[in-house]
Design an enzyme around this catalytic site. Sequence first.
Site, PDB file in Angstrom:
ATOM      1  N   CYS A   1      -6.713  29.219  12.714  1.00 51.37           N
ATOM      2  CA  CYS A   1      -6.037  28.347  13.681  1.00 51.37           C
ATOM      3  C   CYS A   1      -6.944  27.983  14.856  1.00 51.37           C
ATOM      4  O   CYS A   1      -6.801  26.904  15.436  1.00 51.37           O
ATOM      5  CB  CYS A   1      -4.758  29.009  14.183  1.00 51.37           C
ATOM      6  SG  CYS A   1      -3.464  29.094  12.917  1.00 51.37           S
TER       7      CYS A   1
ATOM      8  N   GLU B   1       0.522  27.244  14.898  1.00 53.34           N
ATOM      9  CA  GLU B   1      -0.403  26.383  15.642  1.00 53.34           C
ATOM     10  C   GLU B   1      -0.755  25.144  14.829  1.00 53.34           C
ATOM     11  O   GLU B   1      -0.776  24.025  15.357  1.00 53.34           O
ATOM     12  CB  GLU B   1      -1.689  27.148  15.997  1.00 53.34           C
ATOM     13  CG  GLU B   1      -1.449  28.391  16.836  1.00 53.34           C
ATOM     14  CD  GLU B   1      -1.303  29.661  16.021  1.00 53.34           C
ATOM     15  OE1 GLU B   1      -1.816  30.700  16.449  1.00 53.34           O
ATOM     16  OE2 GLU B   1      -0.662  29.617  14.941  1.00 53.34           O
TER      17      GLU B   1
ATOM     18  N   HIS C   1       0.451  28.064   9.471  1.00 50.71           N
ATOM     19  CA  HIS C   1       0.809  28.810  10.666  1.00 50.71           C
ATOM     20  C   HIS C   1       1.403  27.893  11.734  1.00 50.71           C
ATOM     21  O   HIS C   1       1.323  26.669  11.647  1.00 50.71           O
ATOM     22  CB  HIS C   1      -0.423  29.530  11.210  1.00 50.71           C
ATOM     23  CG  HIS C   1      -0.923  30.623  10.313  1.00 50.71           C
ATOM     24  ND1 HIS C   1      -2.031  31.379  10.605  1.00 50.71           N
ATOM     25  CD2 HIS C   1      -0.464  31.095   9.128  1.00 50.71           C
ATOM     26  CE1 HIS C   1      -2.241  32.262   9.644  1.00 50.71           C
ATOM     27  NE2 HIS C   1      -1.292  32.106   8.738  1.00 50.71           N
TER      28      HIS C   1
ATOM     29  N   CYS D   1      -5.066  33.094  14.812  1.00 49.23           N
ATOM     30  CA  CYS D   1      -5.922  33.758  13.822  1.00 49.23           C
ATOM     31  C   CYS D   1      -7.335  33.175  13.857  1.00 49.23           C
ATOM     32  O   CYS D   1      -7.558  32.013  14.198  1.00 49.23           O
ATOM     33  CB  CYS D   1      -5.327  33.643  12.425  1.00 49.23           C
ATOM     34  SG  CYS D   1      -5.318  31.979  11.741  1.00 49.23           S
TER      35      CYS D   1
END
Length: 363
Positions: free
Chosen positions: A92, A60, A58, A83
């Site tokens: 994350c 981040e 992801h 998330c």
Amino acid sequence: MSTNQNKKKRNNYFMSLALKQAMINLGNTKENPSVGCVIIKNNSLISAGHTSTNGRPHAEYNAITNSKKKLTNSILYVTLEPCTHYGKTPPCVKKIIKSKIKKVFFSIKDPDQRSYNNSSKILKKKNINVNIGMMSNKIKEFYRSYILSRENRLPFVTCKLAASKDLFTINKRKKWITNEYSRGRVHLMRSQHDSIITSSLTIMKDNPLLNCRINGMKMTSPTIIILDNHLKISTKSKVIKNNTIIFYNKFNKRKIKLLKKAGVKTYKATLNDKGDLNLTNVLMKVKKLGFYRIFLESGITLASSFLKENLVNDLKIYISDNKLNNNGTGNINRLIKFFLKKKKYTIEKVNLFGDKLISYKIK
């Protein structure tokens, strides 16, 4: 300008940088949203990241990992709520906490119920300041397809049509209807969707490539999905290649064998009352295959079916500044009027050096 106004302006600027990151991989993140993230320390950008191709890692995670500086007491700006659930990768929020980031700004909450409204609670428990809602209108619009595909059982569908000034979609002289700027924009739109749906009729008539041919972006070409009830398509068509998908109903053992040999995946779909492929059934199967942003690029017949069955979320019509008169066929005037009478929509017009792009966003 007051101190608060300065802070708001600065925060909006950093969030706009995060949004630019999110735009980089739009249409190439599978079932995951395309998220953008930037990390700021002492009012300077120290790292940035976006959701990787195919959706993982992801944004981040990438921004934190990309940083060459310590992140202690830094500020993270991310377009979508981080998330909080374990999937194929850890959440994350866990990465954010471990990095000792002191403040997190995110624009909108994630409609995914596994994370919705959870991250701020978790982060605040770790004494991380959380701010929600910055640039929310603009970023909600960016995530419109993601939000709707989460709320509905069907993927988000953008229908593209090209027409002359007098609304003909076919030039009998087999010349381009729109100009090179419109065609370039279509290539960009292709890159921002994970798949293109078209008909075997379009393939047999035009034998198109249906890829993105913008320099440096050819790898972002979407998966091609062809609706071919009777499996009439030639195996020599340009779109017959590895990972192309065909939906059919009338079984043809020999043709399926040839298509599979070429790397094509075939799926059987149900029929509607008229004996055509059931489009709702096709879209449900398409979503199960992991496609969430569909670009419908076909002739007027298939486009009409999608529109009349209320399966289109965005309608984009490229209109040339030239008329075709007697050289034109396939007029869409009646179709547009029929469609727009039944729908609530917002409209946006863009000039493309003579051509016009009219976008109807269905509410």
